[in-house]
Design a protein around this motif. Structure first.
Motif, short mmCIF file in Angstrom:
data_model
loop_
_atom_site.label_atom_id
_atom_site.label_comp_id
_atom_site.label_asym_id
_atom_site.label_seq_id
_atom_site.Cartn_x
_atom_site.Cartn_y
_atom_site.Cartn_z
N HIS A 15 1.01 -1.14 0.06
CA HIS A 15 0.03 0.09 0.07
C HIS A 15 1.01 1.26 0.04
O HIS A 15 1.84 1.03 0.73
CB HIS A 15 -1.01 -0.06 1.13
N LYS A 16 0.28 2.39 -0.57
CA LYS A 16 0.94 3.54 -0.79
C LYS A 16 0.76 4.28 0.63
O LYS A 16 -0.43 3.97 1.23
CB LYS A 16 0.72 4.31 -1.80
N ASN A 17 1.39 5.17 1.13
CA ASN A 17 1.56 5.79 2.66
C ASN A 17 1.42 5.11 3.59
O ASN A 17 1.50 3.68 3.55
CB ASN A 17 0.15 6.33 2.63
N ALA A 18 2.16 5.60 4.83
CA ALA A 18 2.33 4.82 6.15
C ALA A 18 0.93 4.32 6.68
O ALA A 18 -0.09 5.07 6.67
CB ALA A 18 3.10 5.66 6.92
N HIS A 19 0.94 3.30 6.99
CA HIS A 19 -0.43 2.74 7.77
C HIS A 19 -0.12 2.06 9.14
O HIS A 19 0.93 1.36 9.33
CB HIS A 19 -1.07 1.55 6.75
N LEU A 20 -0.91 2.33 10.03
CA LEU A 20 -1.03 1.47 11.30
C LEU A 20 -1.55 -0.21 10.69
O LEU A 20 -2.34 -0.28 9.80
CB LEU A 20 -2.07 1.62 12.25
N TYR A 21 -1.16 -1.24 11.51
CA TYR A 21 -1.31 -2.37 10.91
C TYR A 21 -1.44 -3.42 12.21
O TYR A 21 -1.04 -3.21 13.10
CB TYR A 21 -0.09 -3.06 10.19
N GLU A 22 -2.50 -4.59 11.93
CA GLU A 22 -2.35 -5.34 12.86
C GLU A 22 -2.81 -6.96 12.25
O GLU A 22 -3.72 -6.99 11.35
CB GLU A 22 -3.54 -4.95 13.78
N PHE A 23 -2.31 -7.86 12.74
CA PHE A 23 -2.52 -9.08 12.11
C PHE A 23 -3.80 -9.75 13.25
O PHE A 23 -3.80 -9.46 14.34
CB PHE A 23 -1.32 -10.04 12.35
#
Length: 1525
Positions: A1198-1206
């Protein structure tokens, strides 16, 4: 260039003046910022663009010249710079004679120019050129005014009795000008002062005084004084100033229909006032309607309201248009306002002057905290540059360029990283006289250097400028890979007298000139040459070597060049569009440094006007007029013109549905254009993609395709999910396009209701408006989560956040204490009493207890919980602390208590203690179950709130609750227990600024840590990072300059005492965090960041990322993907360019240290935020990447910074934009290969700035909680919101796990193939993980994540460098001057180290034996020295600086508990103010990691991501301890 608005979020309130800082100064015209001198002297310095301007003709060593440093106008700071606006000494520069070597220079003909000059003894302050005339007005810095009626040929003094304050040309009437004199009078002329000059310089019918209303003075507040009507020359708006007394002045606005004979009052306390109508802004209001910004009071710092004033038979109707307006302006057909809203600034657009729409940007874009520059397009749309400052002294920055749709409300990005100068001026130039051509300088992501791009379709596509032709009509030589023409633009001209910007003129159709260079990037202007294009920028040619200024004469019939980087008296002119050049000497003897070359604004004059500095004469200026009437004497006729149109690659270039044909003079026609009217013909083109813009709710992706974001504008309001409707194609025809044909881009398409949620309509969601969360935790192996808000209220949810209830509603809680060994236990301390609560069943029941005394306020750890007995607690309280005097002259001291029954009763064990904790942990298991380590002062007296002087602090050990105790170490500064190790730091009186570090694996025998001989640990501190793989990782500060910190990573031997180098120049910050992280679940894999420019001063760190697959023994850069998520090549192409790697942001930048790259249950998967390039970019310039094979290969997801979680064992991956407020998240159920969008808030116009994503610690659930702040126009904007999401309904198939039937099973055995043989740390480990593409859910948790292991033969990959050795080009070499370690005596022999030792965690057998092959042996006895037990001689240098010196937790892959501080004499006995104690009374008892961070941030810094919640007691420490400042 366009109109510029830089959004200032707040208006200053009256305040006392402060001393000036660097940002309060700027470099004057003719000077540029001198970075080296500024850094060297720690003060802003400027250098002259051309040092010869102020240098005398005869100059031997030094001379006096202006410093060039000026305070920003209007700044009220107190000047403290010695060089500000003063003369300074400069060294003489050797002058090289001017050279002429032009091959296409013509010989003189009979028709040559004539010239005359005039010397002004004073610097020219300003000058004014009447349009379409040869009349020039000029004012010196002394205020003397001169006029020339013949293009500067002759001058005479005017206005002898007055000093001019300002001159204003009328916007519409070319003959009108207004003069503001120092006595506050305003005079005007409506005949270019002709009557005044012919009438003996007297007043008359055409030169007269304007009678201001009530004889008011013009305002002196920087507000526009006069505004002109676009069609009625006699209509004026005047903003004056009235003062009731010296301290009370306010503005007043009036307007007149008759040039000031009569005035009508509009309002007072006004800001900018403008007529409502403009040339293109034609709205339904009375012809004399006026807009004004009106302040709420006379302070001019209050909020402003935009008001419309409409006159009707003497009555003024006032209509409030908008409130909280920061600024407004009319651009083309748009009225644009900047409105302050919720501490941010929004742009609003109106086409009718009354109704406004918010400027809407793509969903992942946030402009609210940025500044803007509004720029006009040539096609009736708006360009908007969103600026982002990025410079130490704010002299330059970058931005993103957007273009609006035809109604000015929807903005799509057209270009990233535009070059922006100080003040928000963008390197953006639209070509005059030709539609749709724009030149912009963009900033390269590789090195931050600008380069030029051009668009021929109003920003839809961009290309570099091809390599130009040289003077011999051959391609300019270029040895670089990327040969392109780069041109200086507005950022150069702002800080330079060199012209250096692209210049075009509507009357000189298609002719452009620029100063620049050929190469991959724009270089310094001193290396530039002058280039020209006669086809509107399609092709370019070198016309002169060096930097030249230029001017168009007679609508481009004559082009004039003058070199402005050397003293000169020569100009060049061409009458055939640059094919040939004539030379003319415009001064006989003197030479000048060019300041200005100009002519009539419309380029219709036959005069060129030259202003230049006379060398060696500060302030003396020579004004020269060059008359070209003799060069082109004949008037052009029809036959002298030809049709010209833009054509690229022999194809038509259409814009807005037509191709334009212009009439331009033939290059070889020897005639002057004069006032000849040339025709412009437009021919309609067939419709194509360029004639369509995105429909509402659609945004362009990187391929230019319009993609839906939100609800289709044509979706029926009552449309039910699944129903089909005729929706938008995503496109609509641009209103201004005249194209023809049947190209139907906007035909309706079939769409399904609810498709904007990507099939996620079954997802369960629930919203809560909450107060800001301070702390939260999950009970491990449960669905229970608890949080504490900013009002000290404690909440619990027993179903993962779906429902909440408050715990003990009448109580306020300050702290939460958890233990990793006791998963059901949690302790909660209240803020205003000694009563606490605990649960032993994961929050099903809560029980109260009472503390024996107050929790100590001395920054001493409060609680420690026994690892075997959950009801055994150690508590450190306080006695004899007089809060009314706050420890002055008393015996305030700490007291150690013990309870064995959950706080029902307490026993007092010791007094005057510092750090006490249970000795035994699950891994540090050799001490007794009742053993306690405790630091105790030898003398039981004095106040611990004051320095304890010579009172010795001794570490003691007791197994009978201090009935008896054993002394471990005197002068103990601090200790920590983590993993299987215990550390003690000791500071003795003889070495007050140094400390020794001792390490033990049993709590009995301690050995001093040893480092390589030549490595000297500076007095800055170190961080213990990780020890789960049988050794300790320790990072030591090697540089602690704020913003430039870095360290050296060491790894220990198996017993933790001998440290070898692992990685140099590791990136770290001043809080002790290090960019180092182990992958969870797969041993031996680590990611770390290093500083590529460790010796650089005054520059930002260049951070790069490396990865290790053998537990830190070797490190390599991360191989990047070759394409981004759209299939496009990265700008830094690893297949073509060396040094292109993948880099990630890590701990030093994370808001929450719990955000790991990986999780144990998503086997082999990691997510990172970063970029492909030579070094790490800023976080907001980064994108999101994923690996599915444990870091071997990566893809951009994905473009841009993202918070993520599995979640669900890697079965779902959530992404939420981490750069801007949003109302959508994206989720993947196929390991990140595809993503679906889901609107997670009910209100479609509501956006949330998400701060965190919560789920159970082991990431096995399908339920998540989003925490964020609301951003919308409602009353709830700014409030905290919690959104519960349950993705279970979208997962309908239960996973099958059947190891005996691999085909049927949804899980498979997976082998990380990091090495060719598949071995990792001496084993082949096959992990069970979800098969790719299998979309199923886990019905129950894995009891054990089974995996298969197979031993491998040892290879070089299983060895690390031994003590005193360092890896050089892949080989472990002995450090110079160091001694090889000797092995223990075995059968009468000892062996010298080969330089290698087996990695402690490696399980390899046989194979390569680097540790013994070729080792030299020596005879010995069994009493000889041991390989791992050397003498305890190494000293760890520790800073003794305030309270910031402490052991600090950085991160963990498993449990870590508490912290250990390395206090100084000051921190052992910190001083407090009484005002602090009430608020911190119990809070300090538990939140004990203050350091340099805030109380809350400190507590969160020791939380972990995947293992429930970190306890704040000091038992059983495992990892990541920081010692130092």
């Amino acid at each position: 260039m366009g109109r510029n608005y830089i959004s200032s979020k707040f208006l200053s309130s009256p305040s006392e003046s402060c001393e000036c800082e660097t940002n309060d100064y700027y470099c004057d015209v003719g000077f540029v910022y001198d970075e080296l001198e500024s850094i060297k002297n720690n003060i802003i310095s400027c250098k002259s663009i051309n040092p010869l301007i102020y240098q005398p003709k005869e100059c031997n060593t030094i001379y006096s010249a202006p410093s060039g440093v000026k305070k920003i106008p209007g700044n009220m700071c107190i000047d403290k710079l010695d060089n500000s606006e003063k003369m300074i000494e400069r060294e003489c520069v050797k002058v090289n004679p001017e050279k002429f070597n032009d091959t296409n220079l013509q010989l003189w003909g009979s028709n040559k120019p004539t010239s005359s000059f005039y010397i002004f003894e004073r610097e020219i302050h300003k000058f004014l050129y009447f349009r379409n005339s040869d009349i020039i007005l000029l004012v010196t810095v002394k205020g003397d005014t001169y006029i020339s009626t013949n293009g500067g040929t002759k001058w005479e003094r005017i206005f002898d009795d007055y000093t001019i304050f300002g001159m204003i040309l009328h916007d519409v009437d070319d003959k009108r000008a207004y003069f503001i004199f120092s006595n506050s009078e305003i005079w005007m002329t409506d005949d270019c002062l002709n009557e005044y000059l012919s009438n003996g310089k007297k007043t008359g019918k055409h030169f007269f005084k304007i009678n201001t209303p009530d004889n008011q003075s013009y305002n002196k507040l920087g507000i526009s004084i006069i505004d002109f009507h676009p069609t009625e020359p006699d209509y004026l708006v005047f903003t004056g100033e009235r003062c009731e007394d010296r301290n009370e002045c306010y503005t007043q606005a009036y307007f007149t229909h008759n040039n000031g004979n009569d005035w009508e009052f509009l309002d007072k306390n006004v800001g900018k006032c403008l007529f409502a109508l403009d040339v293109e802004f034609k709205i339904d209001v009375p012809i004399d309607a006026v807009y004004c910004l009106v302040y709420s009071d006379s302070s001019l710092t209050s909020s402003m309201t935009l008001v419309l004033y409409e006159s009707n038979k003497g009555n003024i109707k006032k209509t409030v248009i908008q409130e909280n307006v920061v600024n407004y302006f009319v651009v083309s057909k748009y009225l644009v306002t900047a409105v302050e809203e919720h501490d941010s600034v929004k742009l609003r657009i109106s086409l009718d002057g009354r109704t406004f729409n918010d400027a809407k940007f793509p969903p992942d874009v946030d402009i609210t905290n940025n500044s803007f520059t509004v720029l006009e397009s040539t096609t009736g749309r708006l360009f908007l540059n969103v600026n982002k400052e990025d410079s130490r002294y704010k002299f330059s920055s970058s931005g993103t360029l957007y273009i609006s749709n035809s109604d000015g409300t929807y903005y799509n990005m057209v270009l990233k990283r535009t070059n922006v100068s100080f003040g928000g001026i963008v390197d953006f130039e639209k070509v005059q006289g030709v539609e749709g051509i724009v030149l912009v300088n963009e900033v390269s992501t590789k090195n931050g250097k600008p380069r030029t791009v051009i668009s021929f379709d109003d920003g839809a596509t961009w290309n570099s400028i091809p390599r130009p032709y040289d003077l011999d009509n051959k391609k300019v030589p270029c040895t670089k890979d990327d040969c392109r023409l780069n041109l200086h633009s507005h950022s150069s001209i702002e800080n330079s007298v060199s012209v250096g910007y692209l210049y075009s003129n509507p009357s000189a159709t298609g002719i452009l000139l620029g100063v620049g260079n050929v190469g991959p990037y724009l270089s310094d202007i001193s290396n530039a040459d002058t280039y020209m294009s006669i086809d509107a920028g399609l092709t370019w040619k070198l016309v002169k070597k060096g930097v030249y200024s230029w001017e168009f004469i007679d609508q481009g019939s004559i082009i004039v060049l003058i070199q402005d980087d050397v003293p000169t008296n020569i100009l060049y002119y061409s009458t055939n569009f640059g094919k040939d050049w004539n030379e003319y000497q415009f001064l006989n003897s003197e030479k000048i440094y060019l300041r200005t070359l100009t002519s009539d604004l419309n380029s219709k004059s036959m005069y060129a006007f030259i202003l230049g500095y006379k060398q060696g004469k500060v302030g003396e200026v020579i004004a020269t007029s060059v008359n070209f009437e003799n060069v082109l004497k004949n008037q052009c006729s029809k036959d002298d013109f030809e049709e010209w149109k833009i054509s690229g690659n022999e194809r038509k270039i259409c814009l807005l549905g037509h191709q334009t044909t212009y009439q331009r003079k033939k290059a070889d026609s020897e005639c002057h254009v004069g006032n000849y009217e040339r025709k412009v013909v437009r021919e309609n083109c067939p419709c194509s993609e360029i004639d369509y813009e995105c429909d509402f709710s659609y945004w362009r992706d990187p391929y230019g395709k319009c993609i839906l974001d939100g609800v289709d504008p044509k979706e029926p309001k009552d449309c039910k999910p699944g129903e089909v409707f005729n929706g938008s194609s995503g496109y609509r025809k641009i209103a201004a396009s005249t194209c023809t044909g049947s190209f139907k881009y906007d035909d309706p398409v079939k769409r399904i209701c609810g498709e904007e949620n990507g099939g996620g309509n079954d997802i369960v969601k629930k919203e809560y408006i909450i107060d800001t969360i301070e702390d939260w935790f999950y009970f491990e192996e449960s669905e229970t989560i608890m949080y504490l808000n900013k009002y000290y209220e404690l909440f619990i949810s027993r179903n993962e956040g779906l429902e909440w209830e408050r715990v003990e509603k009448d109580k306020k809680f300050s702290s939460i204490i958890k233990s990793p060994q006791h998963k059901n236990l949690a302790i909660f301390l209240t803020i205003d009493t000694r009563v606490g609560y605990y649960t032993i069943d994961k929050g099903k029941n809560f029980y109260s207890f009472e503390l024996p005394t107050i929790a100590n306020p001395l920054k001493i750890p409060v609680f420690s919980i026994n690892s075997d007995n959950p009801g055994w607690w150690l508590f450190v309280g306080a006695e004899d602390c007089k809060f009314e005097s706050f420890f002055i002259e008393d015996d305030c001291h700490s007291v150690l208590y013990l309870t064995k029954n959950y706080g029902k009763s307490w026993n007092k064990l010791e007094t005057y203690v510092r750090h006490c904790e249970w000795a035994k942990t699950d891994k540090f298991s050799k001490p007794s179950n009742s053993g306690i380590f405790c630091q105790i002062y030898s003398e039981k007296k004095g106040s611990m709130a004051e320095p304890m002087g010579g009172n010795v602090l001794t570490l003691q050990y007791s197994t009978d609750f201090f009935k008896h105790s054993k002394e471990i170490l005197k002068h103990s500064l601090a200790f920590a227990i983590f993993d299987k190790y215990m550390m003690i730091a000791q500071v003795t009186p003889e070495m007050r600024d140094q400390a020794k570090l001792f390490i033990s694996t049993d709590g009995e025998l301690f050995e001093e840590a040893e480092f390589p001989l030549n490595f000297k640990v500076p007095d800055t501190g170190f961080t213990i990072l990780e020890s789960s793989t049988g050794k300790i990782f320790m990072d030591i500060f090697t540089r602690q300059v704020l913003g430039s910190e870095h360290g050296y990573l060491f790894m220990s031997s198996a017993n933790g005492t001998r440290f070898s180098p692992s990685l140099e120049n590791t990136n770290r910050n001043s809080y002790g965090y290090v960019d180092f992280e182990k992958m969870i679940g797969i041993p031996g894999i680590a990611i770390a960041n290093v500083v590529a420019n460790p010796d650089s001063y005054g520059h930002s760190k260049l951070v790069q990322t490396k990865i290790s697959f053998n537990d830190g023994a070797t490190w390599n850069f991360i191989k990047p993907p070759t394409e981004d998520c759209y299939g496009k090549k990265f700008e830094c192409d690893p297949e073509k360019e060396e040094g292109c790697y993948l880099h990630f942001h890590s701990y030093t930048e994370r808001r929450d240290p719990r955000n790991y790259f990986s999780t144990e249950t998503a086997v082999g998967m990691m997510v990172g935020i970063g970029n492909v390039g030579h070094s790490l970019l800023k976080y907001k310039d980064s994108d999101t990447f994923l690996t599915r094979d444990a870091g071997k290969t990566w893809v951009e997801i994905h473009k841009n910074a993202h918070l993520y979680e599995f979640g669900d064992y890697g079965g779902i991956l959530l992404l939420v934009n981490d750069e801007v407020p949003t109302n959508f998240l994206e989720f993947s159920v196929d390991q990140g290969k595809t993503f679906k969008k889901y609107q997670f808030v009910e209100q479609k116009d509501r956006k949330v700035r998400v701060k965190d994503i919560l789920t159970v610690p082991d990431a096995t659930s399908l339920k998540f909680i989003l925490i964020g702040t609301i951003h919308d126009n409602s009353n709830e904007s700014g409030s905290e919101i919690m959104v519960y999401l349950d993705f279970s309904p979208i997962k309908t198939k239960k996973c099958v796990i059947d190891p005996s039937n691999p085909e049927k099973s949804d899980f498979e055995l997976w082998l990380p193939s990091i090495t060719e043989d598949g071995c990792l740390l001496g084993e082949k480990i096959e992990f069970y993980r979800r098969k790719e593409g299998n979309d199923c859910y886990m019905g129950e948790k894995f009891k054990d994540l089974e995996f298969k292991t197979t031993s491998c033969s040892c290879t070089t990959f299983d060895y690390e460098c031994d003590f005193n050795f360092v890896r050089v080009n892949g080989t472990c070499e002995l450090i110079q001057g160091a001694v090889r370690p000797i092995s223990p005596c075995i059968n009468g022999k000892s062996y010298e180290s080969t330089g290698y030792r087996l990695i402690p965690s490696s399980k390899c057998i046989d194979g390569v034996r680097l540790d013994i092959e070729g080792a030299k042996s020596h005879r010995c006895s069994t009493s000889g020295s041991s390989w791992g037990v050397g003498k305890k001689i190494f000293i760890i240098v520790i800073p003794i600086i305030a309270i910031a010196a402490f052991f600090f937790y950085n991160k963990s892959q498993s449990w870590r508990e508490g912290e250990i501080r390395l206090p100084t004499e000051e921190t052992l006995n910190p001083r407090f103010d009484f005002s602090m104690i009430v608020a911190l009374f119990v809070s300090l008892a538990n939140k004990i990691v203050e350091g340099t961070a805030t109380l809350y941030d400190s507590v969160r810094n020791i939380l972990i991501r995947r293992r429930d919640y970190t306890p704040l007691n000091n038992s059983n420490n495992e990892n990541n301890v920081f010692i130092g400042n």
